[in-house]
Write a protein that holds these residues in place. Structure first.
Motif, mmCIF file in Angstrom:
data_model
loop_
_atom_site.group_PDB
_atom_site.id
_atom_site.type_symbol
_atom_site.label_atom_id
_atom_site.label_comp_id
_atom_site.label_asym_id
_atom_site.label_seq_id
_atom_site.Cartn_x
_atom_site.Cartn_y
_atom_site.Cartn_z
ATOM 1 N N VAL A 36 0.853 -1.184 0.000
ATOM 2 C CA VAL A 36 0.000 0.000 0.000
ATOM 3 C C VAL A 36 0.893 1.239 0.000
ATOM 4 O O VAL A 36 2.109 1.150 0.159
ATOM 5 N N ILE A 37 0.264 2.390 -0.177
ATOM 6 C CA ILE A 37 0.971 3.671 -0.100
ATOM 7 C C ILE A 37 0.627 4.365 1.213
ATOM 8 O O ILE A 37 -0.543 4.451 1.596
ATOM 9 N N GLU A 59 -8.215 16.598 2.548
ATOM 10 C CA GLU A 59 -7.959 15.700 1.421
ATOM 11 C C GLU A 59 -8.449 14.296 1.741
ATOM 12 O O GLU A 59 -9.080 13.632 0.894
ATOM 13 N N ALA A 60 -8.192 13.818 2.959
ATOM 14 C CA ALA A 60 -8.629 12.478 3.360
ATOM 15 C C ALA A 60 -10.156 12.382 3.370
ATOM 16 O O ALA A 60 -10.729 11.383 2.919
ATOM 17 N N LYS A 61 -10.795 13.419 3.861
ATOM 18 C CA LYS A 61 -12.267 13.428 3.902
ATOM 19 C C LYS A 61 -12.851 13.352 2.495
ATOM 20 O O LYS A 61 -13.822 12.618 2.242
ATOM 21 N N THR A 73 -7.745 4.744 -4.287
ATOM 22 C CA THR A 73 -8.593 4.356 -3.158
ATOM 23 C C THR A 73 -7.925 4.664 -1.827
ATOM 24 O O THR A 73 -6.748 4.360 -1.620
ATOM 25 N N LEU A 74 -8.691 5.273 -0.915
ATOM 26 C CA LEU A 74 -8.234 5.496 0.455
ATOM 27 C C LEU A 74 -8.678 4.311 1.304
ATOM 28 O O LEU A 74 -9.866 4.029 1.414
ATOM 29 N N TYR A 75 -7.707 3.604 1.906
ATOM 30 C CA TYR A 75 -8.025 2.429 2.716
ATOM 31 C C TYR A 75 -8.191 2.750 4.200
ATOM 32 O O TYR A 75 -9.048 2.193 4.880
ATOM 33 N N ASP A 76 -7.333 3.650 4.702
ATOM 34 C CA ASP A 76 -7.293 3.839 6.158
ATOM 35 C C ASP A 76 -6.720 5.211 6.479
ATOM 36 O O ASP A 76 -6.026 5.821 5.658
ATOM 37 N N ILE A 77 -7.027 5.685 7.664
ATOM 38 C CA ILE A 77 -6.494 6.946 8.188
ATOM 39 C C ILE A 77 -5.895 6.651 9.564
ATOM 40 O O ILE A 77 -6.518 5.979 10.386
ATOM 41 N N ILE A 87 -3.479 5.831 4.305
ATOM 42 C CA ILE A 87 -3.085 4.571 3.683
ATOM 43 C C ILE A 87 -3.918 4.417 2.423
ATOM 44 O O ILE A 87 -5.145 4.378 2.476
ATOM 45 N N MET A 88 -3.255 4.314 1.276
ATOM 46 C CA MET A 88 -3.950 4.324 -0.004
ATOM 47 C C MET A 88 -3.520 3.150 -0.880
ATOM 48 O O MET A 88 -2.507 2.490 -0.627
#
Length: 201
Positions: A36-37, A59-61, A73-77, A87-88
């Motif tokens: 992941v990134i 940006e995350a929101k 895709t955003l997986y996690d914060i 985490i993307m």
């Protein structure tokens, strides 16, 4: 670089990029064993720009709301020790800037149309990206090439994006975006509001 634990779920493998504003790492999701990134704010930037954390959270929101096959895709914060990380999806593509000369006219037309459709989705969600440029479009040239003329791609980097509605007027008093690609109203020299049309410019 040896793997560094962020928490029990993620380990940093190596640094991918280091800009004035953000640090980006290739990481491992230990639950799924997938790469992941991990993207975080550069601590040096925060020293002089404490408001940067609020823009990063914005940006995350926005990414959380933009669930689309052609948007990263955003997986996690993660919030840890006054730090904020996203985490993307790790998308193994090259920027459109790198591969544009390898595309024939049919693929260029298909990609242009598909990026516009992706932006239509973004705009329907009330979001303007404000930094559309070739380096923010990642392309996978090997996807379905033997079957169709389609090209898999991801739109990335919503760091300058805004949520707007019909009652929102974005200020154009300061420069936002990349100078070679921004719309005239984003320069601040043109007395015109910024909206979804700015992305299409």
């Amino acid at each position: 670089m040896n793997k560094i634990n962020i928490n029990e779920n993620y380990k940093i493998i190596k640094k991918i990029s280091n800009s004035e504003i953000t640090l980006v790492y290739l990481s491992l999701d230990t639950k799924t064993n997938k790469e992941v990134i991990l993207k975080k704010i550069n601590p040096k930037f925060l020293v002089q720009n404490i408001e940067g954390i609020f823009h990063f959270k914005k940006e995350a929101k926005i990414l959380k709301e933009l669930v689309h096959p052609n948007i990263i895709t955003l997986y996690d914060i993660i919030e840890k020790d006054h730090d904020f990380m996203m985490i993307m999806e790790y998308y193994q593509g090259k920027s459109l800037m790198e591969i544009s000369t390898r595309l024939d006219i049919e693929k260029k037309i298909w990609l242009f149309k598909s990026v516009c459709e992706c932006l239509d989705f973004v705009h329907d969600k009330g979001v303007v990206h404000l930094d559309i440029k070739p380096s923010h479009i990642l392309v996978n040239m090997t996807h379905n090439q033997k079957i169709t003329n389609s090209i898999d791609f991801r739109l990335i980097d919503f760091g300058l994006s805004h949520l707007i509605d019909k009652n929102t007027v974005l200020s154009n008093k300061s420069l936002s975006g990349t100078i070679y690609y921004i719309s005239p109203e984003q320069t601040g020299f043109l007395n015109r509001t910024i909206d979804q049309r700015s992305d299409l410019y």
